[in-house]
Design a protein around this motif. Structure first.
Motif, PDB file in Angstrom:
ATOM      1  N   PRO A 235       0.813  -1.226   0.000  1.00  0.00           N
ATOM      2  CA  PRO A 235       0.000   0.000   0.000  1.00  0.00           C
ATOM      3  C   PRO A 235       0.845   1.275   0.000  1.00  0.00           C
ATOM      4  O   PRO A 235       0.480   2.270  -0.631  1.00  0.00           O
ATOM      5  CB  PRO A 235      -0.816  -0.121   1.294  1.00  0.00           C
ATOM      6  N   ARG A 236       1.993   1.232   0.665  1.00  0.00           N
ATOM      7  CA  ARG A 236       2.862   2.410   0.675  1.00  0.00           C
ATOM      8  C   ARG A 236       3.530   2.618  -0.685  1.00  0.00           C
ATOM      9  O   ARG A 236       3.724   3.751  -1.122  1.00  0.00           O
ATOM     10  CB  ARG A 236       3.906   2.279   1.788  1.00  0.00           C
ATOM     11  N   LEU A 237       3.879   1.523  -1.337  1.00  0.00           N
ATOM     12  CA  LEU A 237       4.427   1.645  -2.690  1.00  0.00           C
ATOM     13  C   LEU A 237       3.376   2.223  -3.639  1.00  0.00           C
ATOM     14  O   LEU A 237       3.695   3.054  -4.503  1.00  0.00           O
ATOM     15  CB  LEU A 237       4.902   0.283  -3.192  1.00  0.00           C
ATOM     16  N   ALA A 238       2.135   1.782  -3.461  1.00  0.00           N
ATOM     17  CA  ALA A 238       1.054   2.315  -4.305  1.00  0.00           C
ATOM     18  C   ALA A 238       0.879   3.814  -4.062  1.00  0.00           C
ATOM     19  O   ALA A 238       0.648   4.587  -5.000  1.00  0.00           O
ATOM     20  CB  ALA A 238      -0.249   1.566  -4.017  1.00  0.00           C
ATOM     21  N   ARG A 239       1.005   4.231  -2.806  1.00  0.00           N
ATOM     22  CA  ARG A 239       0.872   5.647  -2.486  1.00  0.00           C
ATOM     23  C   ARG A 239       2.028   6.456  -3.094  1.00  0.00           C
ATOM     24  O   ARG A 239       1.818   7.555  -3.633  1.00  0.00           O
ATOM     25  CB  ARG A 239       0.849   5.826  -0.962  1.00  0.00           C
ATOM     26  N   LEU A 240       3.222   5.906  -3.032  1.00  0.00           N
ATOM     27  CA  LEU A 240       4.375   6.575  -3.636  1.00  0.00           C
ATOM     28  C   LEU A 240       4.203   6.699  -5.144  1.00  0.00           C
ATOM     29  O   LEU A 240       4.601   7.702  -5.751  1.00  0.00           O
ATOM     30  CB  LEU A 240       5.668   5.810  -3.310  1.00  0.00           C
ATOM     31  N   GLU A 241       3.592   5.675  -5.734  1.00  0.00           N
ATOM     32  CA  GLU A 241       3.330   5.721  -7.167  1.00  0.00           C
ATOM     33  C   GLU A 241       2.306   6.810  -7.486  1.00  0.00           C
ATOM     34  O   GLU A 241       2.465   7.575  -8.450  1.00  0.00           O
ATOM     35  CB  GLU A 241       2.829   4.358  -7.644  1.00  0.00           C
ATOM     36  N   GLU A 242       1.270   6.918  -6.659  1.00  0.00           N
ATOM     37  CA  GLU A 242       0.264   7.956  -6.857  1.00  0.00           C
ATOM     38  C   GLU A 242       0.879   9.357  -6.743  1.00  0.00           C
ATOM     39  O   GLU A 242       0.480  10.286  -7.453  1.00  0.00           O
ATOM     40  CB  GLU A 242      -0.849   7.816  -5.812  1.00  0.00           C
ATOM     41  N   GLU A 243       1.863   9.500  -5.869  1.00  0.00           N
ATOM     42  CA  GLU A 243       2.510  10.795  -5.663  1.00  0.00           C
ATOM     43  C   GLU A 243       3.550  11.103  -6.736  1.00  0.00           C
ATOM     44  O   GLU A 243       4.151  12.182  -6.730  1.00  0.00           O
ATOM     45  CB  GLU A 243       3.172  10.824  -4.286  1.00  0.00           C
ATOM     46  N   GLY A 244       3.795  10.116  -7.618  1.00  0.00           N
ATOM     47  CA  GLY A 244       4.758  10.337  -8.692  1.00  0.00           C
ATOM     48  C   GLY A 244       6.202  10.185  -8.269  1.00  0.00           C
ATOM     49  O   GLY A 244       7.114  10.601  -8.985  1.00  0.00           O
ATOM     50  N   LEU A 245       6.424   9.567  -7.106  1.00  0.00           N
ATOM     51  CA  LEU A 245       7.789   9.409  -6.597  1.00  0.00           C
ATOM     52  C   LEU A 245       8.429   8.100  -7.050  1.00  0.00           C
ATOM     53  O   LEU A 245       9.654   7.980  -7.066  1.00  0.00           O
ATOM     54  CB  LEU A 245       7.800   9.493  -5.067  1.00  0.00           C
ATOM     55  N   VAL A 246       7.597   7.118  -7.392  1.00  0.00           N
ATOM     56  CA  VAL A 246       8.109   5.866  -7.946  1.00  0.00           C
ATOM     57  C   VAL A 246       7.256   5.502  -9.150  1.00  0.00           C
ATOM     58  O   VAL A 246       6.120   5.972  -9.296  1.00  0.00           O
ATOM     59  CB  VAL A 246       8.090   4.701  -6.926  1.00  0.00           C
ATOM     60  N   VAL A 247       7.823   4.666  -9.992  1.00  0.00           N
ATOM     61  CA  VAL A 247       7.080   4.154 -11.144  1.00  0.00           C
ATOM     62  C   VAL A 247       7.103   2.635 -11.070  1.00  0.00           C
ATOM     63  O   VAL A 247       8.126   2.032 -10.711  1.00  0.00           O
ATOM     64  CB  VAL A 247       7.693   4.656 -12.478  1.00  0.00           C
ATOM     65  N   ARG A 248       5.993   2.012 -11.375  1.00  0.00           N
ATOM     66  CA  ARG A 248       5.889   0.554 -11.332  1.00  0.00           C
ATOM     67  C   ARG A 248       5.902   0.011 -12.747  1.00  0.00           C
ATOM     68  O   ARG A 248       5.202   0.519 -13.625  1.00  0.00           O
ATOM     69  CB  ARG A 248       4.604   0.138 -10.621  1.00  0.00           C
ATOM     70  N   VAL A 249       6.691  -1.042 -12.948  1.00  0.00           N
ATOM     71  CA  VAL A 249       6.733  -1.734 -14.233  1.00  0.00           C
ATOM     72  C   VAL A 249       6.321  -3.177 -13.985  1.00  0.00           C
ATOM     73  O   VAL A 249       6.958  -3.889 -13.209  1.00  0.00           O
ATOM     74  CB  VAL A 249       8.150  -1.679 -14.858  1.00  0.00           C
ATOM     75  N   ASP A 250       5.241  -3.613 -14.608  1.00  0.00           N
ATOM     76  CA  ASP A 250       4.747  -4.979 -14.437  1.00  0.00           C
ATOM     77  C   ASP A 250       5.458  -5.910 -15.409  1.00  0.00           C
ATOM     78  O   ASP A 250       5.479  -5.663 -16.616  1.00  0.00           O
ATOM     79  CB  ASP A 250       3.241  -5.035 -14.669  1.00  0.00           C
ATOM     80  N   GLN A 251       6.035  -6.993 -14.863  1.00  0.00           N
ATOM     81  CA  GLN A 251       6.737  -7.990 -15.665  1.00  0.00           C
ATOM     82  C   GLN A 251       6.224  -9.360 -15.266  1.00  0.00           C
ATOM     83  O   GLN A 251       6.496  -9.826 -14.158  1.00  0.00           O
ATOM     84  CB  GLN A 251       8.246  -7.907 -15.432  1.00  0.00           C
ATOM     85  N   GLU A 252       5.472  -9.981 -16.145  1.00  0.00           N
ATOM     86  CA  GLU A 252       4.852 -11.278 -15.868  1.00  0.00           C
ATOM     87  C   GLU A 252       4.070 -11.181 -14.556  1.00  0.00           C
ATOM     88  O   GLU A 252       3.134 -10.420 -14.445  1.00  0.00           O
ATOM     89  CB  GLU A 252       5.924 -12.372 -15.826  1.00  0.00           C
ATOM     90  N   ARG A 253       4.499 -11.929 -13.525  1.00  0.00           N
ATOM     91  CA  ARG A 253       3.744 -11.918 -12.275  1.00  0.00           C
ATOM     92  C   ARG A 253       4.345 -10.972 -11.238  1.00  0.00           C
ATOM     93  O   ARG A 253       3.846 -10.898 -10.112  1.00  0.00           O
ATOM     94  CB  ARG A 253       3.694 -13.330 -11.685  1.00  0.00           C
ATOM     95  N   LYS A 254       5.404 -10.278 -11.577  1.00  0.00           N
ATOM     96  CA  LYS A 254       6.067  -9.402 -10.615  1.00  0.00           C
ATOM     97  C   LYS A 254       6.029  -7.959 -11.094  1.00  0.00           C
ATOM     98  O   LYS A 254       6.018  -7.681 -12.290  1.00  0.00           O
ATOM     99  CB  LYS A 254       7.520  -9.837 -10.404  1.00  0.00           C
ATOM    100  N   SER A 255       6.035  -7.065 -10.121  1.00  0.00           N
ATOM    101  CA  SER A 255       6.086  -5.636 -10.419  1.00  0.00           C
ATOM    102  C   SER A 255       7.381  -5.068  -9.854  1.00  0.00           C
ATOM    103  O   SER A 255       7.736  -5.330  -8.706  1.00  0.00           O
ATOM    104  CB  SER A 255       4.894  -4.906  -9.791  1.00  0.00           C
ATOM    105  N   THR A 256       8.079  -4.306 -10.676  1.00  0.00           N
ATOM    106  CA  THR A 256       9.318  -3.676 -10.257  1.00  0.00           C
ATOM    107  C   THR A 256       9.060  -2.191 -10.001  1.00  0.00           C
ATOM    108  O   THR A 256       8.362  -1.542 -10.777  1.00  0.00           O
ATOM    109  CB  THR A 256      10.403  -3.833 -11.340  1.00  0.00           C
ATOM    110  N   TYR A 257       9.637  -1.684  -8.919  1.00  0.00           N
ATOM    111  CA  TYR A 257       9.464  -0.282  -8.552  1.00  0.00           C
ATOM    112  C   TYR A 257      10.796   0.454  -8.694  1.00  0.00           C
ATOM    113  O   TYR A 257      11.848  -0.045  -8.288  1.00  0.00           O
ATOM    114  CB  TYR A 257       8.957  -0.163  -7.113  1.00  0.00           C
ATOM    115  N   SER A 258      10.727   1.655  -9.303  1.00  0.00           N
ATOM    116  CA  SER A 258      11.917   2.473  -9.515  1.00  0.00           C
ATOM    117  C   SER A 258      11.632   3.906  -9.102  1.00  0.00           C
ATOM    118  O   SER A 258      10.474   4.370  -9.150  1.00  0.00           O
ATOM    119  CB  SER A 258      12.337   2.450 -10.995  1.00  0.00           C
ATOM    120  N   LEU A 259      12.686   4.601  -8.703  1.00  0.00           N
ATOM    121  CA  LEU A 259      12.544   6.013  -8.369  1.00  0.00           C
ATOM    122  C   LEU A 259      12.313   6.841  -9.630  1.00  0.00           C
ATOM    123  O   LEU A 259      12.899   6.569 -10.678  1.00  0.00           O
ATOM    124  CB  LEU A 259      13.808   6.532  -7.680  1.00  0.00           C
TER     125      LEU A 259
END
Length: 202
Positions: free
Chosen positions: A49-73
């Protein structure tokens, strides 16, 4: 124990962990557990949930790869880290204090557990000796044959113990739930049991 992170601190620390490069959610959980020496391991329900919030704030970006999601600044995430460098330094110092406190608490818990286990083992050994005396079978005519039967029984018990405990450990490890307390408890129990059994073999 007191909460590990104050309000907003876990958010900042997740950003700092991503500074070294993209990570999966599980990698972040493991990195946090390692940082705390295994005395704290956040749940997926805490991290995602905190990663999702960071994504909403534009501080991280999520990249979905098969069954895993990678998070980057993102650039905004890096700017946030740079702006809060002093806060992060204070947080690291606080984490070091928390790790020391939690390690001391775990050691105290382990010592208490070990005292209880030793008492239980001593009582069980005493009961086993009393029962053995009460139900002492007639002396066998072939001592070596009787010894071989008892050794076989003992080895079978050891095999069952090993197989059952190994299965339990593997199930717990699959969920990331094998703590240092488990290892310390196993070591003490086995050392105590080994010493007690060796006494009977002299």
């Amino acid at each position: 124990m007191a909460p590990v992170f104050a309000h907003g601190q876990l958010r900042l620390y997740l950003l700092s962990l991503l500074e070294s490069g993209p990570k999966h959610g599980y990698e972040l959980i493991t990195a946090l557990s390692d940082r705390f020496g295994g005395t704290y391991r956040p749940s997926a329900g805490t991290i995602y949930p905190r990663l999702a919030r960071l994504e909403e704030e534009g501080l991280v970006v999520r990249v979905d790869q098969e069954r895993k999601s990678t998070y980057s600044l993102t650039d905004a995430g890096r700017a946030e880290l740079a702006a809060r460098e002093a806060d992060l330094a204070d947080l690291e110092e606080g984490i070091a204090d928390t790790v020391r406190d939690r390690a001391a608490s775990v050691r105290a818990d382990v010592r208490g557990e070990m005292r209880g286990l030793r008492a239980d083992l001593a009582a069980a050994a005493q009961q086993a000796r009393a029962t053995a005396v009460q139900h002492q079978p007639p002396a066998p005519t072939d001592a070596h044959a009787a010894s071989h039967v008892r050794r076989t029984d003992a080895e079978a018990m050891l095999g069952r113990f090993r197989d059952e405990l190994r299965a339990d450990l593997r199930r717990a490890d699959a969920g990331g739930k094998v703590e240092q307390l488990t290892v310390d408890t196993l070591r003490t129990v086995l050392d105590t049991a080994l010493a007690a059994v060796r006494q009977t073999l002299r």
